[in-house]
Design a protein around this motif. Structure first.
Motif, PDB file in Angstrom:
ATOM      1  N   ASN A  82      35.757 -22.765  45.814  1.00  0.00           N
ATOM      2  CA  ASN A  82      36.855 -22.181  45.053  1.00  0.00           C
ATOM      3  C   ASN A  82      37.922 -21.606  45.981  1.00  0.00           C
ATOM      4  OD1 ASN A  82      36.033 -19.561  45.850  1.00  0.00           O
ATOM      5  ND2 ASN A  82      34.721 -19.326  44.060  1.00  0.00           N
ATOM      6  N   ALA A  83      39.016 -21.156  45.386  1.00  0.00           N
ATOM      7  CA  ALA A  83      40.152 -20.694  46.176  1.00  0.00           C
ATOM      8  C   ALA A  83      39.786 -19.505  47.065  1.00  0.00           C
ATOM      9  CB  ALA A  83      41.305 -20.315  45.237  1.00  0.00           C
ATOM     10  N   LEU A  84      39.028 -18.562  46.540  1.00  0.00           N
ATOM     11  CA  LEU A  84      38.664 -17.388  47.327  1.00  0.00           C
ATOM     12  C   LEU A  84      37.828 -17.779  48.539  1.00  0.00           C
ATOM     13  CD1 LEU A  84      38.573 -14.363  47.816  1.00  0.00           C
ATOM     14  CD2 LEU A  84      36.661 -14.207  46.210  1.00  0.00           C
ATOM     15  N   ASP A 114      46.853 -12.685  46.522  1.00  0.00           N
ATOM     16  CA  ASP A 114      47.839 -11.981  45.708  1.00  0.00           C
ATOM     17  C   ASP A 114      49.253 -12.188  46.258  1.00  0.00           C
ATOM     18  OD1 ASP A 114      48.498 -10.326  43.516  1.00  0.00           O
ATOM     19  OD2 ASP A 114      48.623  -8.582  44.824  1.00  0.00           O
ATOM     20  N   LYS A 115      49.382 -12.212  47.581  1.00  0.00           N
ATOM     21  CA  LYS A 115      50.693 -12.386  48.213  1.00  0.00           C
ATOM     22  C   LYS A 115      51.313 -13.741  47.883  1.00  0.00           C
ATOM     23  CE  LYS A 115      50.177  -9.302  52.186  1.00  0.00           C
ATOM     24  NZ  LYS A 115      50.084  -9.220  53.662  1.00  0.00           N
ATOM     25  N   PRO A 120      44.922 -14.516  40.416  1.00  0.00           N
ATOM     26  CA  PRO A 120      44.273 -14.794  39.119  1.00  0.00           C
ATOM     27  C   PRO A 120      43.428 -16.064  39.134  1.00  0.00           C
ATOM     28  CG  PRO A 120      46.568 -14.175  38.804  1.00  0.00           C
ATOM     29  CD  PRO A 120      46.389 -14.395  40.266  1.00  0.00           C
ATOM     30  N   LEU A 121      43.654 -16.946  40.092  1.00  0.00           N
ATOM     31  CA  LEU A 121      42.906 -18.203  40.172  1.00  0.00           C
ATOM     32  C   LEU A 121      41.905 -18.201  41.333  1.00  0.00           C
ATOM     33  CD1 LEU A 121      45.786 -20.757  39.459  1.00  0.00           C
ATOM     34  CD2 LEU A 121      44.163 -19.756  37.846  1.00  0.00           C
ATOM     35  N   ALA A 122      41.509 -17.015  41.770  1.00  0.00           N
ATOM     36  CA  ALA A 122      40.627 -16.900  42.936  1.00  0.00           C
ATOM     37  C   ALA A 122      39.326 -17.666  42.769  1.00  0.00           C
ATOM     38  CB  ALA A 122      40.329 -15.427  43.222  1.00  0.00           C
ATOM     39  N   ASN A 123      38.792 -17.741  41.551  1.00  0.00           N
ATOM     40  CA  ASN A 123      37.508 -18.400  41.318  1.00  0.00           C
ATOM     41  C   ASN A 123      37.649 -19.838  40.820  1.00  0.00           C
ATOM     42  OD1 ASN A 123      35.890 -16.109  42.020  1.00  0.00           O
ATOM     43  ND2 ASN A 123      36.452 -15.179  40.053  1.00  0.00           N
ATOM     44  N   GLN A 128      40.714 -28.385  41.061  1.00  0.00           N
ATOM     45  CA  GLN A 128      41.334 -28.188  39.756  1.00  0.00           C
ATOM     46  C   GLN A 128      42.725 -27.555  39.854  1.00  0.00           C
ATOM     47  OE1 GLN A 128      38.459 -25.806  37.663  1.00  0.00           O
ATOM     48  NE2 GLN A 128      36.970 -27.473  37.477  1.00  0.00           N
ATOM     49  N   LEU A 129      43.188 -27.328  41.078  1.00  0.00           N
ATOM     50  CA  LEU A 129      44.502 -26.721  41.280  1.00  0.00           C
ATOM     51  C   LEU A 129      45.570 -27.796  41.445  1.00  0.00           C
ATOM     52  CD1 LEU A 129      43.512 -23.959  43.867  1.00  0.00           C
ATOM     53  CD2 LEU A 129      43.816 -23.678  41.400  1.00  0.00           C
ATOM     54  N   SER A 130      46.797 -27.446  41.100  1.00  0.00           N
ATOM     55  CA  SER A 130      47.906 -28.366  41.329  1.00  0.00           C
ATOM     56  C   SER A 130      48.217 -28.427  42.818  1.00  0.00           C
ATOM     57  CB  SER A 130      49.141 -27.889  40.568  1.00  0.00           C
ATOM     58  OG  SER A 130      49.652 -26.700  41.151  1.00  0.00           O
ATOM     59  N   GLY A 131      49.068 -29.384  43.209  1.00  0.00           N
ATOM     60  CA  GLY A 131      49.419 -29.518  44.616  1.00  0.00           C
ATOM     61  C   GLY A 131      50.061 -28.258  45.172  1.00  0.00           C
TER      62      GLY A 131
END
Length: 234
Positions: A82-84, A114-115, A120-123, A128-131
Motif C-alpha cells: 500500500n501507499a504507506l 499529507d504533504k 487519506p489513501l495511505a492504506n 489501485q491508484l491513478s498515475g
C-alpha cells in the motif's frame, strides 16, 4: 563521465558541477541520455569512464543524503503493497534495513503523504491508484528519506495539471530548505518557469548554469539540433 551500451556511447565526456540549493532542470531531445545521466550518477547503470562526487565524497558514501524518484515505467505497480508501506521504505536509510520501524517513522511517513495530498489513501494498494496518485506516493517516499539532494526522472510525465502544480510547489519548498533537486524534464514551455539552473544535454553536455545564461535560443538550438521553432508575439 562517459556511458556506453554495448560499446556504443550514450553519454560522452560529460563534465559539470552544480552548487547546492538549486532546482535543476535536465533537458534535451528524446534519446539525449537524460535518464541515463541520472542513473549513471547513482551507479544504477555502469560508467565507461569518469567519476561522480557529491559533497566531495563518492555516491556510495552519500547514500543517506540522496533521494530518488524513478520514472513511473521503471516501477512494478502490481507489487502487493500500500501507499504507506511504499513511503516507509524511505525511512530504512536512516534506521537500517534490518531494524524495526518506529512509531515516529510511521508518523513521519504519514506527514509526507499529507504533504502530497495522499494521506487519506495511505492504506490503498498502489496498483489501485491513478498515475498521478502513484507519482505523489513516490514523491512522498523521497521526502521520507529526508535527503539533501534529490534526483527525479520525469516526475511530471503523465500527471494532471493539479498534480503538476502540487509537485512544483513541493520542489520549490525543498529548494527553499537548501536542498538540491535535479529533475529530468521534457516540457520546454514550463522549464524556464520551474527551474533556476539548467543542464542542456544531447549525448554531450551543451551547457550547465543559471537559467538566464543557459535557456537561450542559441543554446536550445544547439541542444535540439536546430529542430526547434520559436513563436514570438506579433
Amino acid at each position: 563521465m562517459t556511458v556506453a551500451y554495448k560499446k556504443t556511447p550514450v553519454l560522452q565526456d560529460i563534465t559539470f558541477s552544480i552548487p547546492e540549493g538549486h532546482l535543476v532542470g535536465i533537458i534535451g531531445p528524446n534519446g539525449a541520455g537524460k535518464s541515463t545521466l541520472i542513473k549513471s550518477i547513482l551507479n544504477l547503470v555502469p560508467r565507461a569512464s569518469g567519476t561522480v562526487s557529491i559533497k566531495d565524497k563518492t555516491v556510495k558514501d552519500q547514500r543517506k543524503i540522496i533521494g530518488y524518484v524513478p520514472q513511473r515505467g521503471d516501477v512494478d505497480w502490481d507489487f502487493p503493497t500500500n501507499a504507506l508501506d511504499v513511503v516507509l521504505m524511505g525511512r530504512y536509510g536512516h534506521i537500517g534495513w534490518f531494524k524495526h520501524l518506529r512509531k515516529k517513522d510511521r508518523e513521519y511517513a504519514l506527514s509526507c503523504l499529507d504533504k502530497v495530498g495522499m494521506k487519506p489513501l495511505a492504506n490503498r494498494q498502489i496498483s489501485q491508484l491513478s498515475g498521478g496518485q502513484q507519482q505523489r506516493v513516490f514523491l512522498a517516499r523521497a521526502l521520507a528519506q529526508d535527503a539533501d539532494i534529490y534526483f527525479m526522472d520525469e516526475p511530471f510525465a503523465g500527471v494532471d495539471a493539479t498534480t503538476e502544480r502540487a509537485i512544483i510547489t513541493l520542489l520549490n519548498e525543498l529548494k527553499n530548505q537548501g536542498k538540491t533537486v535535479l529533475v529530468v524534464h521534457h516540457d520546454l514551455q514550463t522549464a524556464e518557469e520551474y527551474f533556476d539552473w539548467m543542464v542542456l544535454l544531447n549525448k554531450r553536455l551543451v551547457a550547465s548554469g543559471p537559467v538566464g545564461e543557459t535557456f537561450t535560443t542559441d543554446l536550445l538550438q544547439k541542444t535540439y539540433g536546430g529542430k526547434l521553432t520559436f513563436l514570438t508575439p506579433s
